[in-house]
Motif scaffolding. Structure first.
Motif, PDB file in Angstrom:
ATOM      1  N   VAL A 125       0.846  -1.197   0.000  1.00 47.54           N
ATOM      2  CA  VAL A 125       0.000   0.000   0.000  1.00 47.54           C
ATOM      3  C   VAL A 125       0.880   1.245   0.000  1.00 47.54           C
ATOM      4  N   LEU A 126       0.787   2.040  -1.060  1.00 49.06           N
ATOM      5  CA  LEU A 126       1.568   3.272  -1.153  1.00 49.06           C
ATOM      6  C   LEU A 126       0.807   4.380  -0.432  1.00 49.06           C
ATOM      7  N   PRO A 148       8.727  14.254  -2.735  1.00 48.16           N
ATOM      8  CA  PRO A 148       9.129  12.838  -2.768  1.00 48.16           C
ATOM      9  C   PRO A 148       9.577  12.415  -4.159  1.00 48.16           C
ATOM     10  N   TRP A 149      10.244  11.260  -4.225  1.00 51.22           N
ATOM     11  CA  TRP A 149      10.829  10.800  -5.486  1.00 51.22           C
ATOM     12  C   TRP A 149       9.851  10.028  -6.373  1.00 51.22           C
ATOM     13  N   GLY A 150       8.613   9.813  -5.942  1.00 49.64           N
ATOM     14  CA  GLY A 150       7.631   9.163  -6.799  1.00 49.64           C
ATOM     15  C   GLY A 150       7.317   7.724  -6.427  1.00 49.64           C
ATOM     16  N   THR A 151       6.371   7.136  -7.157  1.00 48.00           N
ATOM     17  CA  THR A 151       5.847   5.814  -6.807  1.00 48.00           C
ATOM     18  C   THR A 151       6.874   4.700  -6.979  1.00 48.00           C
ATOM     19  N   TYR A 178       8.215   7.174 -11.712  1.00 50.28           N
ATOM     20  CA  TYR A 178       6.944   6.480 -11.568  1.00 50.28           C
ATOM     21  C   TYR A 178       7.019   5.013 -11.993  1.00 50.28           C
ATOM     22  N   MET A 179       6.204   4.183 -11.354  1.00 52.21           N
ATOM     23  CA  MET A 179       6.125   2.763 -11.717  1.00 52.21           C
ATOM     24  C   MET A 179       5.806   2.541 -13.193  1.00 52.21           C
ATOM     25  N   PRO A 180       4.797   3.226 -13.761  1.00 54.96           N
ATOM     26  CA  PRO A 180       4.485   2.971 -15.172  1.00 54.96           C
ATOM     27  C   PRO A 180       5.659   3.195 -16.117  1.00 54.96           C
ATOM     28  N   SER A 181       6.550   4.110 -15.767  1.00 55.37           N
ATOM     29  CA  SER A 181       7.738   4.340 -16.606  1.00 55.37           C
ATOM     30  C   SER A 181       8.632   3.105 -16.627  1.00 55.37           C
TER      31      SER A 181
END
Length: 303
Positions: free
Chosen positions: A8-9, A99-102, A247-250
């Protein structure tokens, strides 16, 4: 079959909503969206939940979402996303607060996850069927690697009546594998009923059933190594910037395009709900009330 883990993020504060919305009570007994996510995950066979949080609100968060809250029905762990948690050789640039992202948030869980796992946003209500679908897929992966998945939603089931949204628009192969995921911003339903996104001033139409990502991904533990490798490259290129995020999608797009991994697109009948804007809260509360009335959830989740 292995019991998957739910990651859980929850490190984001939700600036547009104006509060720590991960802890906002939306159920009849002050249950948060997270409570419904955990309840659905338990029913879907998940054995552990890992929360990614920030030190700044850790005491408050841990007091609310302790293992005792869930009655011992699922193992609970906490990890922390902080700006200084960087790979060796990198430092935080002076003046950076964002923050640095997901992708960075996900990396924090590597020491405590050793089984297939699903990733969710803390402030998104994904629906019971979504957890059933992804839990079933993950539980059968065994020791496989680079075999990932995501639950895609129909675009029409992810819109807000209170403003535009951003969504990862997916292209899916005839075999059900993700081919690409493109972030589209300023998506909304306009007065004539069409769904459009605004691209350079033009209204580009999207179909009602366009599959979109809501960051409900499923990975095997090998993904953590890919995530760190990508993050190192990101820091080399963007690490001195004050607001860039990874990001995760990247990462997913890169792994797919280079042929390292495949990602199965799972479809669910679930209706997504989120609190992107303050005005989204009331419809969410009503939706939960309706689900309780229909028997989908008990009035008090943890009794």
């Amino acid at each position: 079959m292995v019991k998957p883990t739910l990651l859980v993020l929850a490190a984001g504060m939700g600036s547009r909503y104006g509060a720590l919305k991960q802890m906002d009570g939306v159920g009849p007994n002050r249950e948060a969206i997270i409570d419904y996510s955990i309840y659905d995950a338990i029913r879907a066979g998940f054995g552990k939940v890992v929360f990614v949080i920030r030190e700044s609100f850790a005491a408050e968060f841990r007091e609310v979402f302790s293992a005792e809250r869930f009655g011992g029905r699922i193992e609970v762990e906490f990890v922390y996303q902080e700006l200084g948690n960087l790979p060796e050789g990198f430092t935080v640039p002076e003046g950076r607060e964002k923050p640095w992202g997901t992708n960075h948030a996900l990396m924090m869980a590597a020491p405590v996850i050793h089984e297939p796992f699903a990733v969710i946003n803390a402030d998104d209500f994904y629906g019971a069927d979504a957890y059933r679908v992804i839990g079933d897929y993950l539980s059968k992966l065994g020791e496989s690697e680079n075999d990932y998945c995501m639950v895609a939603y129909e675009l029409s089931k992810t819109l807000s009546e209170n403003g535009t949204v951003s969504r990862g628009v997916c292209t899916v192969s005839p075999e059900g594998l993700l081919e690409s995921m493109v972030e589209r911003t300023q998506i909304e339903r306009i007065a004539d009923g069409r769904i459009v996104y605004h691209d350079g001033g033009a209204d580009e139409e999207l179909a009602e059933d366009t599959p979109v990502s809501m960051n409900l991904f499923g990975f095997t533990p090998d993904y953590f190594a890919h995530a760190e490798e990508y993050f190192r490259t990101f820091l080399q290129e963007h690490g001195r910037e004050l607001k860039s995020e990874c990001y995760m999608p990247s990462v997913v797009n890169k792994l797919i395009h280079e042929g390292t991994s495949t990602l199965r697109v799972l479809r669910s009948s679930a209706q997504w709900f989120g609190v992107t804007y303050k005005a989204d809260r009331e419809p969410l509360v009503k939706r939960i009330h309706d689900l309780i009335a229909s028997g989908a959830y008990p009035e008090n989740l943890w009794k």
